[in-house]
Design a protein around this motif. Structure first.
Motif, short mmCIF file in Angstrom:
data_model
loop_
_atom_site.label_atom_id
_atom_site.label_comp_id
_atom_site.label_asym_id
_atom_site.label_seq_id
_atom_site.Cartn_x
_atom_site.Cartn_y
_atom_site.Cartn_z
N GLY A 123 27.78 41.38 39.06
CA GLY A 123 28.10 40.27 38.15
C GLY A 123 28.81 40.76 36.90
O GLY A 123 29.75 40.12 36.40
N GLU A 124 28.37 41.89 36.38
CA GLU A 124 28.99 42.47 35.19
C GLU A 124 30.43 42.91 35.50
O GLU A 124 31.35 42.69 34.70
CB GLU A 124 28.16 43.67 34.71
N PHE A 125 30.62 43.51 36.68
CA PHE A 125 31.95 43.92 37.10
C PHE A 125 32.88 42.71 37.20
O PHE A 125 34.01 42.73 36.68
CB PHE A 125 31.88 44.66 38.46
N ILE A 126 32.39 41.65 37.84
CA ILE A 126 33.19 40.43 37.99
C ILE A 126 33.53 39.86 36.62
O ILE A 126 34.69 39.54 36.33
CB ILE A 126 32.46 39.40 38.87
N ASP A 127 32.53 39.74 35.76
CA ASP A 127 32.75 39.16 34.42
C ASP A 127 33.74 39.98 33.60
O ASP A 127 34.53 39.43 32.84
CB ASP A 127 31.44 39.03 33.65
N THR A 128 33.68 41.28 33.75
CA THR A 128 34.52 42.18 32.96
C THR A 128 35.97 42.22 33.45
O THR A 128 36.90 42.20 32.63
CB THR A 128 33.94 43.61 32.96
N TYR A 129 36.14 42.28 34.75
CA TYR A 129 37.47 42.57 35.29
C TYR A 129 38.14 41.48 36.11
O TYR A 129 39.37 41.51 36.28
CB TYR A 129 37.40 43.83 36.18
N LEU A 130 37.38 40.54 36.65
CA LEU A 130 37.95 39.64 37.66
C LEU A 130 37.94 38.17 37.25
O LEU A 130 37.22 37.76 36.35
CB LEU A 130 37.19 39.79 38.98
N ARG A 131 38.76 37.42 37.96
CA ARG A 131 38.79 35.96 37.83
C ARG A 131 39.08 35.40 39.22
O ARG A 131 39.56 36.12 40.11
CB ARG A 131 39.87 35.50 36.85
N LEU A 132 38.81 34.11 39.41
CA LEU A 132 39.15 33.46 40.67
C LEU A 132 40.56 32.88 40.55
O LEU A 132 40.88 32.22 39.56
CB LEU A 132 38.15 32.35 40.99
N ASP A 133 41.38 33.10 41.57
CA ASP A 133 42.73 32.52 41.56
C ASP A 133 42.72 31.16 42.26
O ASP A 133 41.67 30.65 42.65
CB ASP A 133 43.74 33.49 42.19
N LYS A 134 43.88 30.58 42.45
CA LYS A 134 43.99 29.24 43.04
C LYS A 134 43.48 29.19 44.48
O LYS A 134 43.11 28.13 44.97
CB LYS A 134 45.43 28.72 42.95
N ASP A 135 43.45 30.33 45.15
CA ASP A 135 42.95 30.39 46.53
C ASP A 135 41.46 30.75 46.59
O ASP A 135 40.94 31.01 47.66
CB ASP A 135 43.74 31.42 47.33
#
Length: 164
Positions: A82-94
């Protein structure tokens, strides 16, 4: 440097429509040996191109981070998923996880990848110039021809060989 690669980015922009049409024609030739040309053309392209001198893919586009990628990379970095996602990622249109910003946060100033050994599958397979994905996703392939000199090179060589 190969003549094909001189001003490749400008040429790729100018040839977008033609490359799109070419890839559509290639899709109709599946099973007729076209894909057998790819491994040799891929090797030829990368004998002339050094990714570390370019890095355009990491500077301009993002791979998809699938569940196994997120687990592997977050573990490698000593982070919770969760920390990795919050820090580095986002959801795109797909609804795919991609990096929040470009260039990729794991790209070093020397164009080396800070997570190379655990990089996402999309990174490991990019630019797909040696696999059927090159034909399977023509929209991505012709877009990638403006990002990656190897994609542009393989497209140009295929056009020469196929005479389409």
């Amino acid at each position: 440097m190969s003549k094909i690669l001189e001003d490749w980015q400008q040429k790729a922009q100018e040839k977008q429509k033609a490359n799109k049409q070419f890839l559509a024609k290639l899709q109709t030739r599946r099973g007729k040996g076209v894909e057998k040309l790819l491994p040799d053309l891929h090797d030829e392209a990368f004998s002339k191109i050094d990714c570390l001198e370019c890095g355009n893919c990491c500077k301009t586009i993002s791979p998809r981070f699938k569940g196994p990628d997120i687990r592997r990379i977050s573990k490698h970095l000593g982070m919770k998923e969760g920390e990795f996602i919050d820090t580095y990622l986002r959801l795109d249109k797909d609804e795919d996880y991609v990096v929040k910003f470009t260039p990729c946060p794991f790209l070093g100033a020397d164009n080396y990848c800070g997570i190379y050994d655990v990089r996402p599958g999309d990174c490991a397979n990019y630019p797909y110039t040696d696999s059927y994905d090159f034909f399977k996703r023509p929209k991505i392939t012709y877009e990638n021809s403006t990002v990656c000199p190897a994609v542009y090179y393989v497209l140009e060589k295929l056009k020469e060989k196929m005479d389409l």
